[in-house]
Design a protein around this motif. Structure first.
Motif, PDB file in Angstrom:
ATOM      1  N   ALA A 197       1.174   4.011  -3.113  1.00 27.09           N
ATOM      2  CA  ALA A 197       0.986   5.445  -2.878  1.00 27.09           C
ATOM      3  C   ALA A 197       2.166   6.242  -3.421  1.00 27.09           C
ATOM      4  CB  ALA A 197       0.807   5.711  -1.384  1.00 27.09           C
ATOM      5  N   LYS A 247       0.830  -1.209   0.000  1.00 30.36           N
ATOM      6  CA  LYS A 247       0.000   0.000   0.000  1.00 30.36           C
ATOM      7  C   LYS A 247       0.864   1.259   0.000  1.00 30.36           C
ATOM      8  CE  LYS A 247      -3.864  -2.374   2.024  1.00 30.36           C
ATOM      9  NZ  LYS A 247      -4.669  -2.686   3.172  1.00 30.36           N
ATOM     10  N   ALA A 303      -4.427   7.290   2.639  1.00 30.80           N
ATOM     11  CA  ALA A 303      -5.440   7.047   3.665  1.00 30.80           C
ATOM     12  C   ALA A 303      -5.544   5.545   3.956  1.00 30.80           C
ATOM     13  CB  ALA A 303      -6.790   7.609   3.230  1.00 30.80           C
ATOM     14  N   ILE A 304      -5.526   4.742   2.907  1.00 31.03           N
ATOM     15  CA  ILE A 304      -5.592   3.284   3.068  1.00 31.03           C
ATOM     16  C   ILE A 304      -4.331   2.765   3.748  1.00 31.03           C
ATOM     17  CG2 ILE A 304      -5.615   1.101   1.788  1.00 31.03           C
ATOM     18  CD1 ILE A 304      -7.428   2.578  -0.276  1.00 31.03           C
ATOM     19  N   SER A 318      -5.095  12.433  -6.685  1.00 29.46           N
ATOM     20  CA  SER A 318      -6.298  11.906  -6.045  1.00 29.46           C
ATOM     21  C   SER A 318      -6.095  10.442  -5.645  1.00 29.46           C
ATOM     22  CB  SER A 318      -7.522  12.063  -6.941  1.00 29.46           C
ATOM     23  OG  SER A 318      -7.347  11.362  -8.147  1.00 29.46           O
ATOM     24  N   LEU A 319      -5.432   9.668  -6.512  1.00 28.15           N
ATOM     25  CA  LEU A 319      -5.111   8.285  -6.158  1.00 28.15           C
ATOM     26  C   LEU A 319      -4.138   8.248  -4.986  1.00 28.15           C
ATOM     27  CD1 LEU A 319      -4.699   6.471  -9.597  1.00 28.15           C
ATOM     28  CD2 LEU A 319      -6.480   6.107  -7.894  1.00 28.15           C
ATOM     29  N   TYR A 320      -3.163   9.141  -5.007  1.00 32.04           N
ATOM     30  CA  TYR A 320      -2.180   9.206  -3.922  1.00 32.04           C
ATOM     31  C   TYR A 320      -2.870   9.475  -2.582  1.00 32.04           C
ATOM     32  CZ  TYR A 320       1.325  11.191  -0.812  1.00 32.04           C
ATOM     33  OH  TYR A 320       2.105  11.469   0.282  1.00 32.04           O
ATOM     34  N   ALA A 321      -3.783  10.426  -2.550  1.00 37.60           N
ATOM     35  CA  ALA A 321      -4.490  10.754  -1.303  1.00 37.60           C
ATOM     36  C   ALA A 321      -5.283   9.544  -0.796  1.00 37.60           C
ATOM     37  CB  ALA A 321      -5.411  11.947  -1.517  1.00 37.60           C
ATOM     38  N   ASN A 322      -5.956   8.861  -1.700  1.00 36.95           N
ATOM     39  CA  ASN A 322      -6.710   7.666  -1.311  1.00 36.95           C
ATOM     40  C   ASN A 322      -5.769   6.569  -0.813  1.00 36.95           C
ATOM     41  OD1 ASN A 322      -9.157   8.816  -1.972  1.00 36.95           O
ATOM     42  ND2 ASN A 322      -9.200   7.921  -4.023  1.00 36.95           N
ATOM     43  N   ASP A 323      -4.677   6.346  -1.557  1.00 39.04           N
ATOM     44  CA  ASP A 323      -3.714   5.305  -1.174  1.00 39.04           C
ATOM     45  C   ASP A 323      -3.085   5.596   0.177  1.00 39.04           C
ATOM     46  OD1 ASP A 323      -4.180   3.871  -3.473  1.00 39.04           O
ATOM     47  OD2 ASP A 323      -2.388   4.595  -4.514  1.00 39.04           O
ATOM     48  N   ASP A 330       1.930   6.428  -7.196  1.00 38.09           N
ATOM     49  CA  ASP A 330       0.920   7.404  -7.605  1.00 38.09           C
ATOM     50  C   ASP A 330       1.422   8.830  -7.438  1.00 38.09           C
ATOM     51  OD1 ASP A 330      -0.929   5.547  -8.389  1.00 38.09           O
ATOM     52  OD2 ASP A 330      -1.960   5.513  -6.459  1.00 38.09           O
TER      53      ASP A 330
END
Length: 114
Positions: free
Chosen positions: A69, A65, A86-87, A79-84, A72
């Motif tokens: 990130a 994960k 968070a995960i 946007s993918l980086y921010a989601n990754d 990305d």
């Protein structure tokens, strides 16, 4: 999980043109953080790419994960980086909590019964 496995799994999730050496460096940085959390010395940077990483198997996905990130971020996919991230943060918090509950001894917590 081994570094080679982490890189292969992250490459399956994220198309990228980054070198394996760069991805290896990022996983190494995370491994040093994990070792610090566990109270172990960080391995030397030149450690073999096929050694077992410190995080137990049930929490080893934090490496993948984190690497996804980073990929990305450097691909400009914010946007993918921010989601990754968070995960990743959620997975790392769970791993840290597991470690504190199961592995770390708390200094001064020995009870004496009179």
């Amino acid at each position: 999980m081994k570094i080679n496995d982490v890189i292969a799994r992250a490459d399956e999730l994220r198309l990228n043109a980054l070198s394996d050496e760069q991805k290896y460096t990022w996983v190494y940085e995370l491994e040093c953080s994990v070792c610090e959390m566990m109270g172990k010395a960080c391995p030397q940077k030149a450690f073999p790419k096929d050694i077992e990483l410190s995080m137990p198997e049930e929490h080893a996905d934090v490496y993948v994960k984190y690497l996804a990130a980073k990929i990305d971020y450097y691909n400009g996919e914010m946007s993918l980086y921010a989601n990754d991230m968070a995960i990743y943060n959620e997975a790392m918090d769970a791993a840290r909590a597991w470690y504190i509950r199961n592995k770390r001894s708390v200094p001064g917590s020995k009870w004496k019964v009179w």
